[in-house]
Design a protein around this motif. Structure first.
Motif, short mmCIF file in Angstrom:
data_model
loop_
_atom_site.label_atom_id
_atom_site.label_comp_id
_atom_site.label_asym_id
_atom_site.label_seq_id
_atom_site.Cartn_x
_atom_site.Cartn_y
_atom_site.Cartn_z
N ARG A 97 -36.36 -17.23 77.41
CA ARG A 97 -37.41 -18.05 78.01
C ARG A 97 -38.63 -17.20 78.33
O ARG A 97 -38.52 -16.00 78.60
CB ARG A 97 -36.89 -18.72 79.28
CG ARG A 97 -35.77 -19.73 79.03
CD ARG A 97 -35.34 -20.39 80.32
NE ARG A 97 -34.34 -21.42 80.08
CZ ARG A 97 -33.03 -21.18 79.96
NH1 ARG A 97 -32.58 -19.94 80.09
NH2 ARG A 97 -32.19 -22.17 79.73
N ALA A 98 -39.77 -17.85 78.36
CA ALA A 98 -41.02 -17.14 78.64
C ALA A 98 -41.01 -16.57 80.05
O ALA A 98 -41.55 -15.47 80.30
CB ALA A 98 -42.21 -18.08 78.45
N SER A 99 -40.41 -17.28 80.99
CA SER A 99 -40.38 -16.78 82.37
C SER A 99 -39.58 -15.48 82.46
O SER A 99 -39.95 -14.58 83.22
CB SER A 99 -39.77 -17.85 83.28
OG SER A 99 -38.45 -18.17 82.86
N GLU A 100 -38.51 -15.39 81.69
CA GLU A 100 -37.73 -14.16 81.72
C GLU A 100 -38.52 -12.99 81.15
O GLU A 100 -38.44 -11.87 81.67
CB GLU A 100 -36.44 -14.36 80.92
CG GLU A 100 -35.49 -15.39 81.53
CD GLU A 100 -34.22 -15.53 80.72
OE1 GLU A 100 -34.03 -14.72 79.77
OE2 GLU A 100 -33.42 -16.44 81.00
N THR A 101 -39.28 -13.26 80.11
CA THR A 101 -40.13 -12.20 79.54
C THR A 101 -41.16 -11.74 80.56
O THR A 101 -41.43 -10.53 80.72
CB THR A 101 -40.83 -12.72 78.27
OG1 THR A 101 -39.85 -13.19 77.35
CG2 THR A 101 -41.65 -11.62 77.62
N THR A 102 -41.76 -12.68 81.26
CA THR A 102 -42.77 -12.33 82.26
C THR A 102 -42.15 -11.51 83.39
O THR A 102 -42.72 -10.50 83.84
CB THR A 102 -43.41 -13.60 82.83
OG1 THR A 102 -43.96 -14.36 81.75
CG2 THR A 102 -44.51 -13.26 83.81
N GLU A 103 -40.96 -11.94 83.87
CA GLU A 103 -40.30 -11.20 84.94
C GLU A 103 -39.90 -9.79 84.49
O GLU A 103 -40.03 -8.83 85.25
CB GLU A 103 -39.07 -11.98 85.41
CG GLU A 103 -39.41 -13.27 86.14
CD GLU A 103 -38.17 -14.06 86.49
OE1 GLU A 103 -37.05 -13.55 86.19
OE2 GLU A 103 -38.28 -15.17 87.05
N GLY A 104 -39.45 -9.69 83.25
CA GLY A 104 -39.08 -8.37 82.76
C GLY A 104 -40.26 -7.43 82.69
O GLY A 104 -40.16 -6.25 83.06
#
Length: 401
Positions: free
Chosen positions: A302-309
């Motif tokens: 998910r895009a949110s996971e990429t952002t958090e990473g």
């Protein structure tokens, strides 16, 4: 308790036999192309005389070796030359008793060279000449049309053909428009369809130029038909010495000639064969592939996971300024869109427009959007909130009321 033996590991590289099996069609195709290319080269001839049409040493139906051999048996000396210098030297040795036969199938000679050829002997015979040769040696003549292989009556009073009944007129016909005064012109082998003639002879004093367009009559394949043998021997055997000149690219003056005229005759068929082979190979290999298959991805990120990473990486490295710059870039792009500026507008244009709409000090805007450098996480959060507040203020300013 029994244990099963571990399975043998699968081989990751293809077996030599499988590789050879896959390469076999390509090898067969390559061998076929080479074989056809060799045949094309052999059929087109590998030298200047042996394989060309009307070649004096070509025994094929399109050649003229039969006529040459009979002339030699009757005591006529026939010499084949492939250079202008050798031709003029042989002809000048006995100019009054020499016929120079010129077959410039590649259109290599220029006007001055044609004049040198004619000046070297008293009699010149041109085989299917082009307009350059006609303008140089037979002004007033022009190519009329290509003629099919049909037997026609000579229809003229030339001593060489006046007693003949039928001659093959296949080749080319030439028309006579306006020749120079004092030049005697005789036309034979008339072609009714074009109004031209397959044989034209011009006599100017002690020099004779004969234009033979009906070249089928002297070829090996037709020389035994009708009166073609007598026609060929009478036309070529009027002198005791014949110099048969076949121009080559070596005679082309510097700066003259075209790519087509300087290229051997077998090059074009071989290039066409290679192009056809490439098309066939492309179609053959292209049909081996089936339709595209949609492959399921093993993991969906998910895009949110990429952002958090990415945020965690910035936090771990302490790159607060870099993290804030990423937020600023997104803010500037959204502000530019909301205030109605083009994508090419500069940052100063955005600051000026935002300051106009919100009444904020441009220096304060620049500090938030460009200059501020957070010293700790608390200041980073504060500046991030300032960016959000700025976007809200702009949205309220441009919202319709």
């Amino acid at each position: 308790m029994t244990t099963s033996a571990p399975a043998a590991p699968s081989r990751s590289t293809p077996a030599p036999r499988a590789a050879l099996r896959r390469a076999r069609p390509w090898a067969v195709l390559a061998a076929g192309v080479v074989a056809v290319a060799v045949v094309v080269v052999l059929l087109s001839g590998g030298d200047a005389t042996g394989g060309r049409a009307l070649g004096p040493e070509n025994a094929a139906p399109a050649g003229a070796k039969a006529v040459v051999e009979v002339l030699r048996e009757q005591g006529v000396e026939v010499e084949v030359t492939t250079s202008l210098a050798a031709t003029t030297a042989q002809a000048r040795a006995d100019a009054s008793d020499t016929t120079v036969v010129v077959d410039d199938a590649g259109a290599l000679l220029v006007a001055d060279q044609w004049r040198d050829v004619a000046a070297s002997s008293g009699r010149t015979l041109l085989l299917a000449p082009d307009q350059v040769a006609l303008d140089a040696l037979a002004p007033g003549l022009a190519l009329a049309a290509q003629v099919d292989d049909v037997a026609v009556a000579p229809g003229c009073d030339l001593p060489a053909v006046e007693r003949l009944d039928r001659v093959q007129g296949g080749g080319y016909a030439y028309t006579v428009d306006d020749v120079a005064p004092g030049v005697d012109v005789t036309t034979c082998l008339a072609d009714d369809a074009s109004g031209g003639s397959g044989l034209v002879e011009l006599v100017d004093g002690d020099r004779t130029v004969t234009v033979l367009g009906a070249t089928t009559a002297i070829s090996n394949g037709a020389v035994l038909d009708d009166d073609d043998a007598a026609f060929a021997l009478s036309l070529l055997g009027q002198t005791g010495h014949v110099v048969w000149y076949l121009p080559t690219p070596d005679d082309v003056p510097e700066g003259s000639g075209t790519l087509a005229s300087l290229t051997p005759g077998w090059v074009t068929p071989v290039i066409a064969l290679l192009a056809l082979t490439a098309v066939v190979a492309g179609v053959w290999r292209g049909r081996r592939f089936g339709p595209l298959v949609v492959e399921r991805l093993p993991v969906i990120v998910r895009a949110s996971e990429t952002t958090e990473g990415r945020a965690r990486l910035y936090e771990r490295s302490g790159s607060r300024r870099h993290a804030l710059d990423q937020l600023r870039i997104g803010t500037v792009v959204r502000l530019r869109r909301r205030v109605g500026l083009a994508a090419s507008a500069s940052l100063d244009d955005v600051l000026a427009r935002v300051g106009q709409l919100t009444g904020a000090d441009p220096r304060g805007l620049r500090h938030v959007l460009v200059d501020a450098d957070p010293a700790d996480d608390r200041e980073l959060v504060r500046l991030s909130d300032s960016l959000l507040d700025l976007e809200r203020a702009v949205s309220e300013a441009v919202a319709p009321r």
